[in-house]
Design a protein around this motif. Structure first.
Motif, PDB file in Angstrom:
ATOM      1  N   UNK A   1       0.664  -5.506   2.548  1.00 11.71           N
ATOM      2  CA  UNK A   1       0.533  -6.125   1.292  1.00 11.71           C
ATOM      3  C   UNK A   1      -0.929  -5.939   0.760  1.00 11.71           C
ATOM      4  N   UNK A   2      -1.081  -5.688  -0.477  1.00  8.45           N
ATOM      5  CA  UNK A   2      -2.339  -5.723  -0.977  1.00  8.45           C
ATOM      6  C   UNK A   2      -2.930  -6.963  -0.918  1.00  8.45           C
TER       7      UNK A   2
ATOM      8  N   UNK B   1      -9.651  -0.946   3.428  1.00  9.02           N
ATOM      9  CA  UNK B   1      -9.927  -0.057   2.286  1.00  9.02           C
ATOM     10  C   UNK B   1      -9.146  -0.291   1.013  1.00  9.02           C
ATOM     11  N   UNK B   2      -7.895  -0.317   1.496  1.00  7.76           N
ATOM     12  CA  UNK B   2      -6.870  -0.521   0.150  1.00  7.76           C
ATOM     13  C   UNK B   2      -7.236  -2.057  -0.322  1.00  7.76           C
ATOM     14  N   UNK B   3      -7.406  -2.822   0.402  1.00  2.87           N
ATOM     15  CA  UNK B   3      -7.898  -4.354  -0.218  1.00  2.87           C
ATOM     16  C   UNK B   3      -9.047  -4.002  -1.094  1.00  2.87           C
ATOM     17  N   UNK B   4      -9.894  -3.550  -0.827  1.00  2.00           N
ATOM     18  CA  UNK B   4     -11.433  -3.490  -1.444  1.00  2.00           C
ATOM     19  C   UNK B   4     -10.970  -2.539  -2.664  1.00  2.00           C
TER      20      UNK B   4
ATOM     21  N   UNK C   1      -3.770 -12.664  -1.965  1.00  2.33           N
ATOM     22  CA  UNK C   1      -2.609 -11.940  -1.405  1.00  2.33           C
ATOM     23  C   UNK C   1      -1.545 -11.674  -2.525  1.00  2.33           C
ATOM     24  N   UNK C   2      -1.097 -10.578  -2.784  1.00  2.17           N
ATOM     25  CA  UNK C   2       0.000 -10.265  -3.822  1.00  2.17           C
ATOM     26  C   UNK C   2       1.399 -10.292  -3.374  1.00  2.17           C
TER      27      UNK C   2
ATOM     28  N   UNK D   1       0.843  -1.160  -0.027  1.00  4.59           N
ATOM     29  CA  UNK D   1      -0.045  -0.219   0.163  1.00  4.59           C
ATOM     30  C   UNK D   1       0.802   1.316  -0.138  1.00  4.59           C
ATOM     31  N   UNK D   2       0.495   2.324  -0.878  1.00  7.33           N
ATOM     32  CA  UNK D   2       1.106   3.552  -0.947  1.00  7.33           C
ATOM     33  C   UNK D   2       2.016   3.610  -1.585  1.00  7.33           C
ATOM     34  N   UNK D   3       2.852   4.914  -1.295  1.00  5.89           N
ATOM     35  CA  UNK D   3       4.007   5.267  -2.079  1.00  5.89           C
ATOM     36  C   UNK D   3       5.176   4.999  -1.344  1.00  5.89           C
ATOM     37  N   UNK D   4       6.036   4.169  -1.521  1.00  6.32           N
ATOM     38  CA  UNK D   4       7.227   3.687  -0.645  1.00  6.32           C
ATOM     39  C   UNK D   4       8.358   4.598  -0.904  1.00  6.32           C
TER      40      UNK D   4
END
Length: 320
Positions: A257-258, A267-270, A280-281, A184-187
Motif C-alpha cells: 500500500x502507498x 522508494x514508492x512511499x517517497x 496510509x492510502x 504500488x505498481x500495475x496490478x
C-alpha cells in the motif's frame, strides 16, 4: 486514597446492573461509567479491591449479570463539560463526521490520524472523545476497529443489545466491509481472492503481522478499480478481520500500500509523498449487513477524503 484527577469527590456509590448491561465486562463497564478517569487508575482500583461486586472482589474480565450490585469507591472525575485536553476538539470533529445515527447505532466517517482507543501516548481516541462530547450518553462502545491511519466507516453501539447483535454478525462473517486502497505498481492479478495465515509478532520492538502457517486464517477479495504503471487503485472486500490484513496481503502479493511505513516500499512511499500523500492510502469505503430483525439490508458509505482524491488527481496528471 491518592487521586489522579481533579474535580468533585463523590461518596461511595452502589449500582445495580440492569438487564441491558448484562454480559458486559466489569472493566469496560467501569471505564464507561467513570468517564474521564484514566484506564490505569480504573485498573488500580480493581487490583486494590476498592471496586466490589456483590460485596466481593472481582476480576476485570468478570461478566456482569442483571441484579449484580457494583460498589464504586470515591474517585475524583473531571468537571462535567471539561474533557481531557484535546478531547473536546476531537469530539466536535467526530460529531461532524457522523454518517448515520439512530437509537441503537452511530456510523462514523473516522478521519485518518485518530486512534479508535486512547493509549500508546495518546490521551484520547474515538471512543473517549465521543464520551467526552456526550457526557449524558449512558452507553457508547466500539463495535469494531480501524487502524489509526485508516479513514472511513466505523460503528459505535449505543446499546449493549446492538453491540451483541453486531458482534454476532461479525463473528459469523455476515458484515460486508469494502475498502479502497492504492497499491504500488500495475496490478495484473485481476479480481482475486487472497488467502493467508497471519500471525502477530514483535520485531525490533515494533508489533508486526507476518504470513505464518501457525497464524489465523485471513481472506480478502482484491478487485482493480483503476490500473496505472506507478500505482493502482483497488477495492478490497475483507472476509475476515485480522490485524493489518489488507496491508500484509497486498505486500505479500508484491503490491504494498502507498504510504505504508511498516510493510511498504520506501522508494514508492517517497514518490507518493511528492504527490502529496502524507498517510496510509487505505479507506473503509462501505459497511453493510442484513438487519436480523427486519431482514432489511443496511448499507453505509463514506466518500473518499479530499486528501486521497487529490493524490489520485495528481497521479492522473503524471500519467497524462
Amino acid at each position: 486514597m491518592n487521586s489522579t484527577t481533579n474535580g468533585p469527590r463523590p461518596a461511595v456509590q452502589f449500582l445495580e446492573i440492569a438487564p441491558e448491561a448484562a454480559g458486559q465486562r466489569l472493566d469496560n463497564f467501569l471505564v464507561a461509567r467513570l468517564k474521564g478517569v484514566p484506564k490505569s487508575h480504573v485498573y488500580r482500583l480493581l487490583r486494590k479491591g476498592e471496586v466490589r461486586v456483590n460485596k466481593g472482589r472481582a476480576k476485570p474480565d468478570y461478566r456482569l449479570a442483571a441484579g449484580d450490585v457494583v460498589r464504586l469507591p470515591p474517585v475524583r472525575r473531571p468537571e462535567p463539560g471539561a474533557p481531557a485536553p484535546g478531547g473536546r476538539a476531537a469530539g466536535q470533529r467526530l460529531e461532524a463526521s457522523i454518517l448515520h445515527e439512530d437509537d441503537r447505532l452511530i456510523v462514523l466517517d473516522k478521519p485518518s490520524g485518530i486512534a479508535v482507543h486512547g493509549g500508546s501516548g495518546l490521551s484520547h481516541g474515538v471512543i473517549e472523545a465521543l464520551r467526552a462530547a456526550r457526557p449524558e450518553a449512558p452507553y457508547l462502545e466500539l463495535v469494531h476497529r480501524l487502524d489509526r491511519d485508516t479513514s472511513g466507516c466505523l460503528l459505535v453501539a449505543k446499546r449493549r443489545s446492538a453491540l451483541r447483535a453486531l458482534h454476532e454478525l461479525l463473528r459469523t462473517g455476515r458484515v460486508e466491509k469494502r475498502y479502497l486502497a492504492l497499491v504500488q505498481g500495475s496490478w495484473q492479478l485481476g479480481q482475486v481472492k487472497l488467502e493467508d495465515r497471519l500471525r502477530k509478532t514483535v520485531r525490533g520492538g515494533e508489533r508486526v503481522v507476518t504470513v505464518d502457517e501457525s497464524g489465523k486464517a485471513a481472506a480478502s477479495i482484491f478487485r482493480p478499480v483503476e490500473i496505472g504503471n506507478t500505482a493502482s487503485l483497488l477495492e478490497v472486500r475483507i472476509m475476515t478481520g485480522r490485524t493489518h490484513q489488507i496491508r500484509v496481503q497486498a505486500a505479500e502479493a508484491g503490491h504494498p500500500l502507498a504510504g505504508d511505513d511498516r510493510y511498504g516500499d520506501r522508494d514508492f512511499n517517497r514518490q507518493m509523498k511528492r504527490l502529496g500523500l502524507d498517510r496510509l492510502f487505505l479507506h473503509a469505503a462501505s459497511i453493510g449487513w442484513e438487519d436480523p430483525a427486519s431482514g432489511e439490508w443496511r448499507l453505509y458509505s463514506a466518500p473518499l477524503p479530499d486528501d486521497l482524491r487529490a493524490v489520485l488527481s495528481r497521479l492522473e496528471q503524471v500519467r497524462g
